[in-house]
Design a protein around this motif. Structure first.
Motif, short mmCIF file in Angstrom:
data_model
loop_
_atom_site.label_atom_id
_atom_site.label_comp_id
_atom_site.label_asym_id
_atom_site.label_seq_id
_atom_site.Cartn_x
_atom_site.Cartn_y
_atom_site.Cartn_z
N VAL A 21 78.83 53.10 87.21
CA VAL A 21 79.89 53.41 88.18
C VAL A 21 81.10 52.52 87.90
O VAL A 21 81.02 51.30 87.98
CB VAL A 21 79.37 53.23 89.62
N LYS A 23 84.35 52.72 89.25
CA LYS A 23 85.47 52.63 90.21
C LYS A 23 86.00 51.20 90.28
O LYS A 23 85.21 50.25 90.29
CB LYS A 23 85.04 53.13 91.59
N ASN A 44 84.03 57.75 92.17
CA ASN A 44 83.87 58.40 93.47
C ASN A 44 85.16 59.07 93.94
O ASN A 44 85.15 59.78 94.93
CB ASN A 44 83.34 57.43 94.51
N ILE A 65 80.83 61.23 91.84
CA ILE A 65 79.73 60.81 92.72
C ILE A 65 80.15 60.69 94.18
O ILE A 65 79.31 60.55 95.06
CB ILE A 65 79.12 59.46 92.25
N MET A 149 71.10 64.57 95.49
CA MET A 149 71.58 63.19 95.51
C MET A 149 71.46 62.64 96.92
O MET A 149 71.63 63.39 97.88
CB MET A 149 73.04 63.13 95.04
N MET A 151 71.96 58.76 99.39
CA MET A 151 72.23 57.33 99.52
C MET A 151 71.46 56.78 100.70
O MET A 151 71.53 57.31 101.80
CB MET A 151 73.73 57.10 99.76
N MET A 193 71.33 52.53 93.76
CA MET A 193 72.57 51.84 93.40
C MET A 193 72.20 50.39 93.08
O MET A 193 71.03 50.06 92.96
CB MET A 193 73.57 51.92 94.57
N SER A 194 73.22 49.52 92.95
CA SER A 194 72.95 48.14 92.53
C SER A 194 71.86 47.45 93.37
O SER A 194 71.00 46.77 92.83
CB SER A 194 74.22 47.31 92.58
N ARG A 209 72.85 55.19 89.91
CA ARG A 209 74.31 55.02 89.83
C ARG A 209 74.64 53.57 90.11
O ARG A 209 74.56 53.13 91.26
CB ARG A 209 74.99 55.94 90.86
N ILE A 210 74.99 52.80 89.08
CA ILE A 210 75.09 51.35 89.22
C ILE A 210 76.45 50.83 88.79
O ILE A 210 76.91 51.12 87.68
CB ILE A 210 73.96 50.66 88.42
N GLY A 211 77.10 50.08 89.67
CA GLY A 211 78.39 49.47 89.35
C GLY A 211 78.31 47.95 89.40
O GLY A 211 78.29 47.26 88.39
N THR A 212 78.26 47.43 90.62
CA THR A 212 78.31 45.98 90.87
C THR A 212 77.32 45.18 90.03
O THR A 212 77.67 44.11 89.53
CB THR A 212 78.03 45.72 92.37
N ARG A 218 83.17 44.06 93.28
CA ARG A 218 84.49 44.71 93.19
C ARG A 218 85.52 43.88 93.93
O ARG A 218 85.24 43.37 95.02
CB ARG A 218 84.41 46.13 93.80
C1 LIG Z 1 80.19 52.82 94.39
C2 LIG Z 1 79.09 53.80 94.36
C3 LIG Z 1 77.88 53.52 93.70
C4 LIG Z 1 77.60 52.20 93.00
O1 LIG Z 1 77.59 51.16 93.90
P1 LIG Z 1 77.19 49.67 93.41
O2 LIG Z 1 76.67 49.04 94.64
O3 LIG Z 1 78.46 49.05 92.90
O4 LIG Z 1 76.17 49.80 92.35
C5 LIG Z 1 76.90 54.50 93.68
N1 LIG Z 1 77.09 55.70 94.27
C6 LIG Z 1 78.23 56.01 94.92
C7 LIG Z 1 78.36 57.35 95.55
C8 LIG Z 1 79.27 55.07 94.98
O5 LIG Z 1 80.41 55.40 95.62
#
Ligand SMILES: *Cc1c(COP(=O)(O)O)cnc(C)c1O
Length: 220
Positions: A21, A23, A44, A65, A149, A151, A193-194, A209-212, A218
């Motif tokens: 991810v 963003k 996103n 996403i 999907m 969350m 996610m993270s 789906r992994i960003g942080t 961020r």
């Molecule tokens: C930002 C986001 C993620 C990733 O989040 P992290 O906590 O940074 O891994 C995953 N899914 C969606 C829909 C997001 O908006």
């Protein structure tokens, strides 16, 4: 390669896809990940996706996403790889329209509401059934619903997170046996996610789906 990414790649089984991810991340940050062999990136927001897509190599698989407004579908339809966040029939019909104009079939996931929080988008059980039973859906030639999907609630309660992911897997199995019986392509569960991807994988995720956890916190 960033050591965070290396570690995460060792934790993800071969049958689970990592979507990185991106963003708020710069092109340079994303290119480092790309150069380590990752091709799947998720944004996103449509605007941010559109600003980055031309600056990265053409073999990137772009995942949308976040919440998608009907009037923005046309901008991503030429290239988007997977839309994770389909939450209405109206949106699905527009994706089909725009996919047709681009002579494509666009893969989509239905976003299912599994969290306790009111802030998350998504369909509840009754809404999914009503969407999948609607007459107009059977005529859609240019979209393919390949899975779901969800969350989990943003909480430290790992048991609650686990139960929410388990619920998504249950809904997936029910739909697979009913509306998608015999449909080989209905295979994807995008969850994790993270903070919760390990639990998600244990509960049957096929896409995380992994960003942080890869880039750090961020800043905006
Ligand atoms: C930002 C986001 C993620 C990733 O989040 P992290 O906590 O940074 O891994 C995953 N899914 C969606 C829909 C997001 O908006």
């Amino acid at each position: 390669m960033s050591s965070n990414l290396t570690k995460i790649l060792t934790e993800i089984p071969a049958n689970v896809k990592l979507v990185v991810v991106t963003k708020t991340r710069s092109i340079d940050e994303i290119l480092i990940v790309y150069n380590s062999g990752v091709l799947d990136f998720g944004e996103n927001k449509v605007q941010e996706l559109l600003s980055k897509q031309p600056l990265l190599p053409p073999d990137v698989n772009w995942h949308l996403i976040g919440h998608l407004q009907t009037n923005k579908v046309k901008y991503i339809a030429p290239f988007v790889h997977l839309i994770h966040s389909v939450d209405s029939l109206k949106l699905l019909l527009e994706i089909n329209n725009q996919a047709k104009k681009n002579n494509r079939i666009i893969d989509c996931l239905l976003q299912v509401y599994i969290a306790k929080e009111e802030t998350k988008f998504g369909l509840d059980n009754a809404e999914i059934i009503s969407l999948l039973s609607s007459e107009s859906i059977s005529n859609l030639q240019n979209v393919r619903i390949t899975g779901l999907m969800g969350m989990a609630t943003f909480t430290d309660n790992t048991n609650q997170i686990r139960l929410e992911f388990r619920k998504l897997k249950e809904i997936f199995k029910e739909l697979k046996a009913t509306f998608f019986s015999g449909k080989e392509y209905f295979t994807q569960i995008s969850m994790g996610m993270s903070g919760d991807y390990k639990i998600a994988i244990e509960e049957g995720s096929t896409i995380v789906r992994i960003g942080t956890a890869i880039f750090g916190e961020r800043k905006r």
